[in-house]
Write a protein that holds these residues in place. Sequence first.
Motif, mmCIF file in Angstrom:
data_model
loop_
_atom_site.group_PDB
_atom_site.id
_atom_site.type_symbol
_atom_site.label_atom_id
_atom_site.label_comp_id
_atom_site.label_asym_id
_atom_site.label_seq_id
_atom_site.Cartn_x
_atom_site.Cartn_y
_atom_site.Cartn_z
ATOM 1 N N ALA A 1 75.119 42.634 21.986
ATOM 2 C CA ALA A 1 75.951 42.397 23.103
ATOM 3 C C ALA A 1 76.010 41.082 23.573
ATOM 4 O O ALA A 1 75.037 40.609 24.379
ATOM 5 N N THR B 1 81.086 40.941 29.107
ATOM 6 C CA THR B 1 82.512 41.146 28.809
ATOM 7 C C THR B 1 82.957 40.183 28.030
ATOM 8 O O THR B 1 82.644 38.964 28.300
ATOM 9 N N PRO B 2 84.140 40.417 27.443
ATOM 10 C CA PRO B 2 84.819 39.110 26.417
ATOM 11 C C PRO B 2 85.506 38.389 27.168
ATOM 12 O O PRO B 2 85.426 37.121 26.733
ATOM 13 N N ARG C 1 83.630 33.464 19.393
ATOM 14 C CA ARG C 1 83.124 34.818 19.598
ATOM 15 C C ARG C 1 83.981 35.585 18.402
ATOM 16 O O ARG C 1 85.040 35.160 17.970
ATOM 17 N N ARG D 1 84.302 39.432 16.277
ATOM 18 C CA ARG D 1 83.692 41.047 16.333
ATOM 19 C C ARG D 1 83.194 41.353 14.802
ATOM 20 O O ARG D 1 83.809 40.988 13.732
ATOM 21 N N ASP E 1 79.708 42.804 19.142
ATOM 22 C CA ASP E 1 80.026 41.600 19.592
ATOM 23 C C ASP E 1 79.106 40.536 18.869
ATOM 24 O O ASP E 1 77.869 40.655 18.729
ATOM 25 N N ARG E 2 79.645 39.178 18.507
ATOM 26 C CA ARG E 2 79.087 38.413 17.935
ATOM 27 C C ARG E 2 79.247 36.982 18.723
ATOM 28 O O ARG E 2 80.709 36.521 18.627
#
Length: 773
Positions: free
Chosen positions: A150, A154-155, A217, A219, A224-225
Motif C-alpha cells: 500500500a 489512494t491512487p 506508480r 500496479r 500498489d507499487r
Amino acid sequence: MTVLDHDGPATQWLHALPLGNGRLGAMCWGGSPARFDLNHEGVWSGSPASEGAWAAPSDEEARELLAQAREAATSGRGLEATEPLQALQLPYAQAFVPLATLEVATPDSGAGRRSLDLRTGTHTWTDARGRARTVVSAVDDVLLHVVDGAAQQTPADPVVVWLTSPLRELRRQEDPEGLEVWLRAPSDVAPGHEPRLPAVTWGPVAVEACVVVRWRRLRSRHGDRLVVALAVETTYRGPGADLAGTAADVAGRARDRVARVLAQEPDDVIRRHRAEHTALVDRCGVALGDAHLPGPSRTIEERLTAARADPRRVLEVDPGLAGALLDHARYLLLSSSRSCRLPANLQGLWNAEMQPPWSSSYTLNINTEMNYWPAEVLALPETVRPLEDLVVALASSGRTTADRLGAAGWAAHHNSDAWAFTSSVGAGHGDPSWAFWPLGGLWLARHLVERVRFGSVDDDHARTVVWPVLRGAAEFALSWLVRLPDGRRGTAPSTSPENTFVDTGGRTVAVTCSSAMDRALVRDVLRSVVEVAPRIGPDAAKLADRAAGALLNLPAVLVTADGRVQEWGRDEVESDPHHRHVSHLYPLFPGDEPLSDTELGAMAATLDRRGDDSSGWSLAWKIALWARLHRPDRVSDLLDLVFRDATGVQGQWAGGLYRNLFAAHPPFQVDGNLGYAAALAECLLQSHRGPIELLPALPAELACGSAHGLVARPGVLVDLEWSDGELVRAVLRPRSPAQVGRTVHVRWQGREVARRLTDAATELGPGDFGTTT
C-alpha cells in the motif's frame, strides 16, 4: 553471506545502513518517511585552484627555511626546527561534504524491520503494509527505491518526496512526478581544529551538482507499487582536472539516467544490480566457526549483544562474527571505491557533517593506505583503481611541492583532498609532528607496486602507470637523503608521524634526523625500484643502480639499548609510550623488509610497550603486526577490543563498533573496518616473504573455518579449510594464464613444499607437509 538486520528505523546516523556504488552513497534509515542521507564522490569544498590560492613562501624562501630546519635537526636542536617548518605551512586541504537528504513518505505502519544484504547490496524495509527495497546501482548509476504494498492511501493521493540540502540551492523545479535541484558546494571549509577561521565559506568557484528525482506508480502482483529513481551529476571531473562548467551543463546526464531506469521494469533494474554486485562479492569469502553445528539464527546485533555479555571473549562465544565483520569490510570497500574518480576517504563515501572530523579527506600517513590493505588479498583489485588515479594526480601536483623543497621527483605531505593537495598544512602553527612529513608519496607508491606483485596488472600497465609514479617517488627519496653527522645517509628534518619525544630539558620535540618511518619508506621505495626495473627495460637500469647503491648506506632497523625499535634518529623518550601510531614498525607490516631475529624481537618488544588498547585503525594495524610475528595469542587480545561496543568505551583513542558496525576511531572512520579485514587475512595467509604461508597466525577462537578466493603473491588463488587449528586442505589455482607453469613454495607449520601451477587446481593436505591430523 552476512545480512544486517535491525528492528525499527534508525534513530541516528550511526544506526543507519550504507549503500554505495563508488560515486553515490546513501545512509538508509528505514521507516516512514524513508530517509536517505546522500553523498557524492565529487561534492567537496574548494576547487582545483584552492591550494594555489593560499599565500606561500617563494621557492627561494622555502629552501632557506628548510635549510634552517635541517641545520637545527642535524645539530640536535630539533625544537628550533619548529618555527621554520611552520613558516612553510599552508592552511589546510579541503573537505568532503554532504550532498542532500531524500525522504519518501508512505503511510506509517508502525513497527518494522530494516536489513542490508551485503551479498546483493540491497536495503529492505519490511512492515505490515509491505516492503521497500533500495539499491544504489553501479550498472545504472542511480538510487532506486521500490515500495511494494500500500504505497499510498489512494491512487489520487500525491506522492510526497522531500529533498533538502546543506549546500547552496541555485535552482529548484518541481512537478507532480518529480523534482530537480541544482546545488553549489562551499568554496572553502576549514577543519575543526582551526576554530579561529570561518567554518564554511561560499563563493562562485566551487563544485555544482544536479540532483534529479522522478517517481511513478505501478500496479504489480504485490499490489500498489511506488518507484522512485534518483541520479546525481556534478561538475567534478577528477583529481587534477578542471571543473566541467555548471550544474546546467551536466543536468542532462542525470535526467537521462533517471528516464532510462523508470522506463524499465524495476525488478529488472534490481536484478541487474544484484548480479553485478554479487559477482564481485562472491569471488572471496571467509566462514568461521564449526560448519557441522547449526549457525546462529539471531541478528548480528543480537549476537554481538549476547557475546559481549558473556565473560568469555566475543569470538570465543561466537566466532562467526569475525567472518561477518570481514564481509562488512569488503562490502564497504566495494561500495565506496569502484567505477569512480576518487578513492575511499576517511569515512569511505558516507559523511553527514559540513565540517567533518579531519575534513573527511585523505590522511596519507596511515589512513588512506589502510583503506586499501585488503583490496588485493581479498580479491577486490578494481577498488584500487580510484586510488591509483589519485596517486597519479598527486605525482603531478607533487612535483611543485618537491621543487619548493629543492628536491627532484614528487612529494606529498600527510593531508590531501579531491584536488590533489600535496603541501604541508597547519596554517603556520601546526605541530611538525603531523604537519611536516613529505613522504606520503613513497607510501602511496607501494600500493601501485603491490598491484604488480599480486598479478592484478600486466607489464604494460607497470611500464605506463606504475613506473612513472614509482620513479618520481624514488627520485624524491634519493634527493631528500643527506649526509648525517655520523657519516650515514638519512633524512633531515624528519618526524615520526604524529608522535613526539621529550628532550633532556623536559621539552616536547617532534623534529629529528632520519626517523625509523623515514628510513623504512625510503628503503621500501628504493627496493621496489630494484624489483620492478627489470620489467620496465633498459631505461630503468640507471635508476635501479642508484637505488641499490643508496640502500647500502641506509640502515633498516635500529634497536635501542633496551631492545626496542628506535623510533627517532637517536634513542629518545616518548612523550606518550602508548601512542596510537606504530609507524616505526612499517618494515614488519605493511612493509616486507627482511628482518633478523633480533629485529623481530625488537618489533615485539615495541608492541608490548605500546600496549593494546587504541583507536580502531590502530587496533587493526597491531593485529596485522602480531600476525606477521606469528603470535595468534596477541591477535586474540586485540580482536576482543575490536568487537566491543564503541558507545560504552571511555577514552579519546578507544576503538570498537557502532551499532551499524562502523568502526570507531572515534569518531567513525572506515579505515578501522578495512584494516581489520586485511589484518584477519594476514592471520590466514601471508605471501610477502616469497613462500605462500598457510594459517600463520590463527587465533584459538577461530580454530575451525574455511576461506575461498584469497589471493597470494604472485597471483595465486587460495582456498583453505581447517579444523581444530589444523590444516585440512588447501587448493591453489593460477589467477591468470601468466601464472601457469610457475613454481610456488607453500609453507605450513614451518614445513615447505614446492608445486608447479597448472591449469588444474593444486590440492595440498597435511600429508604433503609430512604430517597427519
